[in-house]
Motif scaffolding. Structure first.
Motif, PDB file in Angstrom:
ATOM      1  N   GLU A   1      35.387  80.710  56.963  1.00 23.74           N
ATOM      2  CA  GLU A   1      35.779  79.317  56.913  1.00 23.74           C
ATOM      3  C   GLU A   1      34.789  78.582  56.019  1.00 23.74           C
ATOM      4  O   GLU A   1      33.591  78.598  56.280  1.00 23.74           O
ATOM      5  N   HIS A   2      35.296  77.931  55.000  1.00 32.33           N
ATOM      6  CA  HIS A   2      34.449  77.313  53.994  1.00 32.33           C
ATOM      7  C   HIS A   2      34.029  75.913  54.392  1.00 32.33           C
ATOM      8  O   HIS A   2      34.856  75.125  54.871  1.00 32.33           O
TER       9      HIS A   2
ATOM     10  N   THR B   1      39.364  76.778  52.241  1.00 28.30           N
ATOM     11  CA  THR B   1      39.344  78.129  52.804  1.00 28.30           C
ATOM     12  C   THR B   1      40.571  78.913  52.361  1.00 28.30           C
ATOM     13  O   THR B   1      40.470  80.091  51.984  1.00 28.30           O
TER      14      THR B   1
ATOM     15  N   SER C   1      44.455  77.593  57.537  1.00 23.83           N
ATOM     16  CA  SER C   1      44.325  78.208  56.213  1.00 23.83           C
ATOM     17  C   SER C   1      45.114  79.505  56.154  1.00 23.83           C
ATOM     18  O   SER C   1      45.835  79.776  55.174  1.00 23.83           O
TER      19      SER C   1
ATOM     20  N   PHE D   1      40.342  77.461  60.199  1.00 21.92           N
ATOM     21  CA  PHE D   1      40.769  78.547  59.321  1.00 21.92           C
ATOM     22  C   PHE D   1      42.126  79.116  59.734  1.00 21.92           C
ATOM     23  O   PHE D   1      42.801  79.765  58.925  1.00 21.92           O
TER      24      PHE D   1
ATOM     25  N   GLY E   1      30.080  81.655  56.588  1.00 20.30           N
ATOM     26  CA  GLY E   1      31.063  80.655  56.962  1.00 20.30           C
ATOM     27  C   GLY E   1      30.749  79.963  58.268  1.00 20.30           C
ATOM     28  O   GLY E   1      29.739  80.246  58.928  1.00 20.30           O
TER      29      GLY E   1
END
Length: 320
Positions: free
Chosen positions: A231-232, A290, A100, A97, A225
């Motif tokens: 966080e995807h 994300t 991201s 992340f 997450g």
């Protein structure tokens, strides 16, 4: 009399008599703690009674408001996005992340990350990898200038507030998580209009959303997450909860990557995947999906497409 005694009594009177704290009571209790007027035994009793009962949104909102009031003032323009990172990290892999967040910053939205990750192993913790994606760790006082220069910065909790850090570390004494973990996710110390939050337990999604609304948060996205971070998992369609322009909002992530993999199975180093010297489609899907959720929270139209384009152009950004 101990300044926390009335609040401990409210929570611990016994079956049929105990009740939750109001927002004002929670604010007063946290103020007593952060001003140094509470005995350590009373702090432990309060936190464990809350854990046994289960926290309410007014309690979390009151604690978070008091915690914000205790901070040194933020001295620069507000970041566009607040990104807390307080997960324990036992069940996750590398902090993808962070890449991201860097994509979001390169899109022109300054990102303030803040946190503490006590249980991550050396080499995979957020702090160990900050220099890899080029996210600067800085002090609370220097964070505004770092954001102005590079659009993204990370401030460790002990730099934001040593007092809040001491409260969080009571987990080592009590042996259990307390509501302080949730309060810190709600802290938004620089007052960003938009914030993203991860949870480990799904029930906290609505709790954090409702507390954020009480605090006047405008835009928010909360998801279960990776390891509790925002966080995807790109191979799962995950429920989203949050706020849009202050109103309650729900959504779903969709699936951005086929197959079944654990987040910890994404390979390569953050620096190598960012540079393109290592290719891991699953890791890239984590990063891009994300970032898309964060951009959507910021009101970017066609956020998924925008995130993919940002990833493709990442080396040509002036902030890269």
């Amino acid at each position: 009399m101990n300044g926390l005694a009335p609040f401990v009594a409210i929570l611990g009177r016994g079956q049929g008599r105990a009740r939750s704290l109001t927002r004002d009571e929670a604010f007063a209790a946290m103020t007593e703690i952060l001003d140094g007027r509470a005995a350590p035994e009373a702090i432990g009793a309060l936190l464990m009674l809350l854990r046994m009962k289960g926290e309410t949104a007014p309690e979390i909102a009151g604690f978070a408001a008091a915690a914000r009031a205790h901070l040194s003032p933020w001295t620069g323009p507000r970041p566009a996005l607040d990104w807390p990172s307080y997960a324990a990290g036992r069940t996750r892999g590398q902090p993808w992340f962070l890449l991201s967040a860097k994509l979001v910053a390169q899109a022109g939205f300054p990102v303030l990350l803040h946190g503490w990750n006590s249980h991550q192993t050396s080499g995979s913790s957020v702090r160990d990898t900050l220099d890899i994606p080029g996210v600067a760790r800085c002090t609370w006082q220097d964070a505004p200038s770092y954001l102005a220069a590079g659009g993204i910065a990370y401030v460790a909790l002990e730099d934001v507030s040593p007092d809040l850090m001491r409260l969080l570390r009571l987990r080592d004494v009590l042996g259990l998580r307390s509501c302080i973990n949730t309060v810190l996710r709600m802290l938004n110390p620089a007052g960003a209009q938009a914030t993203v939050q991860g949870v480990f337990h799904p029930s906290y999604r609505e709790l954090q959303r409702d507390a954020a609304r009480m605090l006047g948060q405008r835009d928010l996205c909360v998801l279960k997450g990776g390891g509790g971070e925002f966080e995807h998992h790109p191979s799962k369609d995950i429920s989203l909860h949050g706020l849009r322009d202050g109103a309650l909002w729900e959504g779903a992530t969709g699936m951005a990557h086929p197959g079944r993999q654990r987040l910890s199975e994404a390979t390569g180093r953050l620096a190598d995947v960012w540079a393109g010297t290592a290719q891991d489609d699953f890791a890239i899907a984590i990063v891009v999906s994300t970032a898309a959720l964060a951009l959507d929270t910021l009101g970017v139209p066609n956020a998924a497409s925008a995130a993919r384009d940002l990833w493709t152009r990442r080396h040509y950004s002036q902030a890269a």
